[in-house]
Scaffold this motif. Structure first.
Motif, short mmCIF file in Angstrom:
data_model
loop_
_atom_site.label_atom_id
_atom_site.label_comp_id
_atom_site.label_asym_id
_atom_site.label_seq_id
_atom_site.Cartn_x
_atom_site.Cartn_y
_atom_site.Cartn_z
N LEU A 106 56.45 19.99 -32.15
CA LEU A 106 55.76 19.99 -33.45
C LEU A 106 55.46 18.57 -33.91
N LEU A 107 56.42 17.67 -33.68
CA LEU A 107 56.23 16.28 -34.09
C LEU A 107 55.14 15.58 -33.27
N TYR A 108 54.86 16.07 -32.09
CA TYR A 108 53.73 15.55 -31.31
C TYR A 108 52.44 16.27 -31.68
N LEU A 109 52.50 17.55 -31.92
CA LEU A 109 51.30 18.32 -32.21
C LEU A 109 50.59 17.80 -33.46
N VAL A 110 51.32 17.53 -34.51
CA VAL A 110 50.70 17.17 -35.79
C VAL A 110 49.87 15.89 -35.72
N PRO A 111 50.37 14.77 -35.18
CA PRO A 111 49.51 13.58 -35.16
C PRO A 111 48.26 13.74 -34.29
N PHE A 112 48.37 14.50 -33.21
CA PHE A 112 47.17 14.70 -32.38
C PHE A 112 46.19 15.64 -33.07
N LEU A 113 46.69 16.56 -33.87
CA LEU A 113 45.84 17.41 -34.69
C LEU A 113 45.13 16.57 -35.76
N VAL A 114 45.84 15.63 -36.35
CA VAL A 114 45.24 14.71 -37.32
C VAL A 114 44.13 13.91 -36.65
N LEU A 115 44.37 13.42 -35.45
CA LEU A 115 43.35 12.64 -34.73
C LEU A 115 42.15 13.50 -34.34
N LEU A 116 42.39 14.76 -34.01
CA LEU A 116 41.27 15.67 -33.72
C LEU A 116 40.39 15.82 -34.96
N ILE A 117 41.01 15.96 -36.11
CA ILE A 117 40.26 16.15 -37.36
C ILE A 117 39.61 14.85 -37.83
N SER A 118 40.37 13.76 -37.82
CA SER A 118 39.88 12.51 -38.41
C SER A 118 39.05 11.66 -37.46
N GLY A 119 39.32 11.78 -36.17
CA GLY A 119 38.74 10.86 -35.21
C GLY A 119 39.62 9.63 -35.10
N PRO A 120 39.28 8.70 -34.22
CA PRO A 120 40.16 7.57 -33.93
C PRO A 120 40.06 6.39 -34.89
N GLY A 121 39.06 6.37 -35.75
CA GLY A 121 38.86 5.22 -36.63
C GLY A 121 37.99 4.16 -35.98
N LYS A 122 37.72 3.12 -36.74
CA LYS A 122 36.82 2.07 -36.26
C LYS A 122 37.45 1.13 -35.24
N LEU A 123 38.77 1.12 -35.15
CA LEU A 123 39.45 0.25 -34.19
C LEU A 123 39.69 1.03 -32.89
N SER A 124 38.59 1.47 -32.29
CA SER A 124 38.68 2.28 -31.07
C SER A 124 37.45 2.04 -30.21
N LEU A 125 37.56 2.42 -28.96
CA LEU A 125 36.39 2.34 -28.07
C LEU A 125 35.33 3.36 -28.48
N ASP A 126 35.75 4.51 -29.01
CA ASP A 126 34.77 5.49 -29.48
C ASP A 126 33.83 4.86 -30.51
N SER A 127 34.41 4.12 -31.43
CA SER A 127 33.61 3.47 -32.48
C SER A 127 32.67 2.43 -31.90
N LYS A 128 33.18 1.65 -30.95
CA LYS A 128 32.36 0.59 -30.35
C LYS A 128 31.23 1.16 -29.51
N LEU A 129 31.52 2.27 -28.80
CA LEU A 129 30.53 2.88 -27.91
C LEU A 129 29.70 3.96 -28.61
N LYS A 130 30.02 4.22 -29.87
CA LYS A 130 29.33 5.25 -30.68
C LYS A 130 29.45 6.63 -30.04
N VAL A 131 30.65 6.95 -29.51
CA VAL A 131 30.89 8.26 -28.88
C VAL A 131 31.23 9.26 -29.95
#
Length: 131
Positions: A106-131
């Motif tokens: 459960l303690l692992y599921l919740v933060p990854f669920l938060v990341l699924l909903i929120s995305g990685p933020g601007k300090l990520s390769l996704d942000s730099k590559l516009k993925v």
């Protein structure tokens, strides 16, 4: 003031990604890679796809996906297999167990669920590559 708050949100998402992805990789994924030969044929098969496939899927969810999440590449997509892996641990592997046995998953599921909903933020390769 708003830009200041947004920077903290991005920094918080980076911290969340690095912490939980690294812990998943180091404490759960990497040990499975090291014990690959020993566990490959005897790993639990909770969803009925065979021991080998279950092990491969678990390694995918606990090794490859956390690396992608940590660097912020395809973060939302990489979070899904981790969430599924933790969901199987919670509801199938430990389904009849008390909450204390399910707590780690459960303690692992919740933060990854938060990341699924929120995305990685601007300090990520996704942000730099516009993925």
């Amino acid at each position: 003031m708003k830009n200041f708050q947004l920077k903290y949100i991005d920094l918080s998402l980076l911290l969340l990604r690095l912490t939980f992805a690294s812990l998943m990789f180091l404490n759960h994924g990497w040990p499975k890679v090291l014990d690959f030969e020993e566990k490959f044929h005897s790993f639990p098969d909770p969803i009925g796809v065979g021991s080998e496939i279950s092990y491969a899927l678990t390694i995918f969810g606990e090794v490859f996906c956390p690396v992608l999440v940590a660097i912020g590449l395809f973060t939302r997509y990489a979070s899904i297999p981790i969430i599924i892996t933790m969901g199987v641990a919670i509801f199938i592997i430990h389904g009849a167990d008390p909450l204390a046995k399910k707590e780690m998953a459960l303690l692992y599921l919740v933060p990854f669920l938060v990341l699924l909903i929120s995305g990685p933020g601007k300090l990520s390769l996704d942000s730099k590559l516009k993925v």
